[in-house]
Design an enzyme around this catalytic site. Sequence first.
Site, mmCIF file in Angstrom:
data_model
loop_
_atom_site.group_PDB
_atom_site.id
_atom_site.type_symbol
_atom_site.label_atom_id
_atom_site.label_comp_id
_atom_site.label_asym_id
_atom_site.label_seq_id
_atom_site.Cartn_x
_atom_site.Cartn_y
_atom_site.Cartn_z
ATOM 1 N N LYS A 1 0.821 -1.216 0.000
ATOM 2 C CA LYS A 1 0.000 0.000 0.000
ATOM 3 C C LYS A 1 0.855 1.266 0.000
ATOM 4 O O LYS A 1 0.370 2.335 -0.334
ATOM 5 C CB LYS A 1 -0.962 -0.013 1.186
HETATM 6 C C1 LIG Z 1 -4.520 -4.466 1.653
HETATM 7 C C2 LIG Z 1 -3.761 -5.746 1.645
HETATM 8 C C3 LIG Z 1 -4.115 -6.824 0.796
HETATM 9 C C4 LIG Z 1 -5.324 -6.779 -0.097
HETATM 10 O O1 LIG Z 1 -5.136 -5.927 -1.215
HETATM 11 P P1 LIG Z 1 -6.412 -5.465 -2.071
HETATM 12 O O2 LIG Z 1 -5.864 -4.478 -3.039
HETATM 13 O O3 LIG Z 1 -7.362 -4.838 -1.086
HETATM 14 O O4 LIG Z 1 -6.980 -6.671 -2.701
HETATM 15 C C5 LIG Z 1 -3.310 -7.958 0.795
HETATM 16 N N1 LIG Z 1 -2.260 -8.064 1.605
HETATM 17 C C6 LIG Z 1 -1.863 -7.061 2.440
HETATM 18 C C7 LIG Z 1 -0.697 -7.259 3.317
HETATM 19 C C8 LIG Z 1 -2.607 -5.867 2.488
HETATM 20 O O5 LIG Z 1 -2.232 -4.890 3.327
#
Ligand SMILES: *Cc1c(COP(=O)(O)O)cnc(C)c1O
Length: 434
Positions: free
Chosen positions: A107
Amino acid sequence: MRYYSTNKKSECVSLRDAVVNGLAEDRGLYMPERINKLPEEFIKDLDKMSFQEISYEVAKAFFGDDVETDALKKIVYDTLSFDCPVKNICNKIWTLELFHGPTLAFKDIGARFMARLLEYFIRQESQQIVNVLVATSGDTGSAVANGFLGVDGIHVYVLYPKGKVSKIQESQFTTLGNNITAIEIDGVFDDCQNLVKNAFMDKELNNSMKLTSANSINVARFLPQAFYYFNAYARMKANGLTDNLVVCVPSGNFGNITAGLFAKEMGLPICRFIAANNANDIFFNYLKTGVYEPKPSIQTIANAMDVGNPSNFARIYDLYEGSHERIASMISGATYTDEEISNAVKQCYNENGYILDPHGACGYQALKDLLNTNETGIFCETAHPAKFKDTIEKIIGTEIKIPQRLADFMKGKKQTVNMSNDFNRFKTFLLEQQ
Ligand SMILES: *Cc1c(COP(=O)(O)O)cnc(C)c1O
């Protein structure tokens, strides 16, 4: 480029408005009106380019009309101050490590890009300060706070439920100071989210200060995730391994995988995708039945994927014009219980010496289960295992080293504002900050 709403009931808007609004007025998600194909020569020469060079070209295809060239280049290069390498795990299975950013999760990439793009738009208009409100149950808060840290013209308020976030997570957004204010709410995550929602709807508040969200559905957080799929292909090309490439994405809200689907639409030769879920199997069931049935989320050890109504399903549905057949031919599904996730972590560590986090473990296992013999698979490792230290150590029986940048957060001094979950109290506080 204009952006339309997946609900098709509100007007198209500019990139600036799509970024500042986050969600369209009709509650739909913004989609770019076109997905520009990149030239074949570009794909052919990818292995000769760096991650930043590649990403800049991809960024131009989306944002080139709306952001000046030099500024866009700087935004991309500043965002990608770290690498997203691919590594071989075993045989035909590779990982795309997306955890080398400041908060050790993928993210970071979207949050850092969005912060810089928002700063660009604010500068152009020399507006008043923009206040970003974000409610978090852990990971989003840290990525957003760190993405926006020190960015001019922006103040971030992170609301989180007191005592319900792990110490590691908490330290990543409560120790920053500067333009980041962490607010500890007496309540649960939903209380935090309600305070933020009420703030966006409050006329008086919105008249006296500029508020925006940095929600993961924001186009400026979502689209830049296409960068690292191009980079993964480029690095695999250098290894001569681009035939029948399968990309497997541990998915919760489905933003990450949707960015991969966009990369494919732009001409990236990926043959198919796998969406790996934990026990929250809404998408898995949709693939099987053609019926999309949201459910309340179930708590799992891969908690960033505990989503019962994945918001980006709307984008996938729109991209493939609602055709279940097209969606199911492009994406396969997998779903794993906590026990299966633990077993995958254990097996991968024992056989390959590689420590997975619980989310990446779903991706790894899905490739083990679904990869055909003529294919090469890459799964996204979406977070560093140290973020889930207790869970993973219990599974593998070995201590995990905490990376320096995570240890540094934990040494920092916690600075928070304590607050009840009463909206009027929150509103008064915000107004006092002006
Ligand atoms: C947010 C997150 C996900 C999921 O990603 P999406 O884009 O919401 O499908 C998977 N793994 C981790 C560690 C995350 O922080």
